[in-house]
Design a protein around this motif. Structure first.
Motif, mmCIF file in Angstrom:
data_model
loop_
_atom_site.group_PDB
_atom_site.id
_atom_site.type_symbol
_atom_site.label_atom_id
_atom_site.label_comp_id
_atom_site.label_asym_id
_atom_site.label_seq_id
_atom_site.Cartn_x
_atom_site.Cartn_y
_atom_site.Cartn_z
ATOM 1 N N LEU A 143 -31.498 -27.449 37.025
ATOM 2 C CA LEU A 143 -32.913 -27.530 36.670
ATOM 3 C C LEU A 143 -33.450 -26.170 36.235
ATOM 4 C CD1 LEU A 143 -34.289 -29.882 39.466
ATOM 5 C CD2 LEU A 143 -33.978 -30.420 37.063
ATOM 6 N N GLU A 144 -33.047 -25.121 36.952
ATOM 7 C CA GLU A 144 -33.481 -23.779 36.545
ATOM 8 C C GLU A 144 -32.964 -23.441 35.146
ATOM 9 O OE1 GLU A 144 -32.125 -21.153 39.547
ATOM 10 O OE2 GLU A 144 -33.628 -21.778 41.041
ATOM 11 N N ILE A 147 -35.030 -25.314 32.694
ATOM 12 C CA ILE A 147 -36.375 -24.722 32.587
ATOM 13 C C ILE A 147 -36.328 -23.464 31.741
ATOM 14 C CG2 ILE A 147 -38.168 -23.563 33.921
ATOM 15 C CD1 ILE A 147 -37.607 -25.574 36.169
ATOM 16 N N ARG A 148 -35.292 -22.636 31.953
ATOM 17 C CA ARG A 148 -35.174 -21.421 31.138
ATOM 18 C C ARG A 148 -34.963 -21.760 29.672
ATOM 19 N NH1 ARG A 148 -32.021 -19.622 35.590
ATOM 20 N NH2 ARG A 148 -30.137 -20.203 34.456
ATOM 21 N N LEU A 149 -34.103 -22.775 29.415
ATOM 22 C CA LEU A 149 -33.879 -23.158 28.020
ATOM 23 C C LEU A 149 -35.155 -23.694 27.384
ATOM 24 C CD1 LEU A 149 -30.392 -24.915 28.299
ATOM 25 C CD2 LEU A 149 -30.898 -22.698 27.272
ATOM 26 N N ALA A 150 -35.897 -24.522 28.170
ATOM 27 C CA ALA A 150 -37.141 -25.062 27.629
ATOM 28 C C ALA A 150 -38.155 -23.956 27.362
ATOM 29 C CB ALA A 150 -37.721 -26.086 28.610
ATOM 30 N N SER A 151 -38.207 -22.967 28.270
ATOM 31 C CA SER A 151 -39.128 -21.861 28.064
ATOM 32 C C SER A 151 -38.749 -21.040 26.834
ATOM 33 C CB SER A 151 -39.136 -20.968 29.314
ATOM 34 O OG SER A 151 -40.010 -19.872 29.138
ATOM 35 N N ASP A 152 -37.445 -20.780 26.688
ATOM 36 C CA ASP A 152 -36.997 -20.016 25.512
ATOM 37 C C ASP A 152 -37.277 -20.785 24.222
ATOM 38 O OD1 ASP A 152 -36.148 -18.076 27.226
ATOM 39 O OD2 ASP A 152 -34.066 -18.771 27.263
ATOM 40 N N MET A 153 -37.017 -22.100 24.277
ATOM 41 C CA MET A 153 -37.272 -22.911 23.085
ATOM 42 C C MET A 153 -38.757 -22.962 22.759
ATOM 43 S SD MET A 153 -34.628 -26.088 23.602
ATOM 44 C CE MET A 153 -35.276 -26.900 22.161
#
Length: 277
Positions: A143-144, A147-153
């Protein structure tokens, strides 16, 4: 448990020893009970005599007091000799102790088996809990990561999409200009307007063709460009009104080739066939 104790516990004379021990205990208890009853009766008599002496001023009061003190001392001594009530038969005592030890060992073995079973259950429960913790940690890490990938995207998607769309638009625009240039060159060479000199049929740059005497007529490429713009800009009403600037030969050519069609109710209206649909 020692070997002698086991022989006594399992020997054939065990029941006889227990019987004798019980009888000895009963005899000792009866003796001590009789002695206590006698002492109790003597104490009561002593009190009665003391009460009578106090009333009649009997000179034997001192004697009775001495006897009372002696009896009280005897009672205290008997109470302190409680350990002598145990049987003196060594074999009977050993048998009783051995039986108690055997029962205690059995109880302890049952408790040990129960404790081992509980320990095994607790170990299995511990393994399940550890497995759940590992799975939870793995899910948490995944999940982390998401979340990091979604934030970067989210941070880069807008710029990236804008850049990609800008690049695609630029390429499409350049290709559109290239196709229009090729169409103009082809139409200008093979379908030149009337009165154009043969040496000037091919279009050079953006300048108009030499159409001296026919300046009011639209070149075929301009005619097609108007039709295409109308088709894409006003798709719900793609018809254009024919006028004197539209050469009839061009109109007839486009109709025969199936590039344009007339309006079913007005022959002066034509539209480009929607080949892209």
């Amino acid at each position: 448990m020692s070997g002698d104790a086991q022989n006594v516990a399992n020997g054939p004379e065990a029941s006889e020893d227990i019987t004798h021990a019980i009888e000895d205990l009963r005899i000792d208890i009866d003796k001590q009970k009789a002695l206590l009853q006698q002492l109790h009766s003597n104490v009561e008599k002593n009190f009665q005599c003391r009460a009578a002496g106090s009333r009649d001023s009997d000179p034997l009061v001192g004697i009775y007091q001495e006897q009372d003190a002696w009896l009280r001392g005897m009672i205290a001594a008997v109470q302190q000799r409680g350990d002598e009530l145990l049987p003196t038969n060594h074999g009977a005592c050993q048998e009783i102790v051995c039986r108690n030890l055997v029962e205690t060992c059995k109880q302890l073995e049952e408790v040990l088996a129960h404790v081992k079973s509980q320990k095994q259950d607790l170990e299995e429960e511990k393994k399940r809990v550890e497995q759940w913790l590992l799975e939870d940690k793995e899910v948490g890490r995944e999940l982390e990561k998401q979340i990091r990938l979604a934030s970067d995207m989210e941070n880069t998607s807008k710029k990236k999409i804008k850049a990609e769309l800008g690049g695609k638009y630029k390429k499409a625009h350049e290709y559109h200009i290239f196709l229009m240039q090729k169409m103009i060159e082809f139409v200008s060479e093979h379908f030149a307007p009337p009165g154009a000199e043969k040496g000037k049929q091919k279009r050079h740059g953006i300048g108009a063709l030499d159409t001296t005497g026919y300046a009011h007529l639209l070149p075929l490429y301009s005619f097609l460009e108007v039709l295409m713009n109308r088709c894409f800009e006003v798709p719900h009403d793609p018809y254009i009104q024919l006028s004197e600037e539209h050469w009839s030969e061009y109109v007839e050519l486009l109709l025969r080739c199936g590039i344009v069609v007339r309006h079913p109710n007005d022959s002066n209206l034509i539209k480009l066939v929607a080949f892209h649909l």
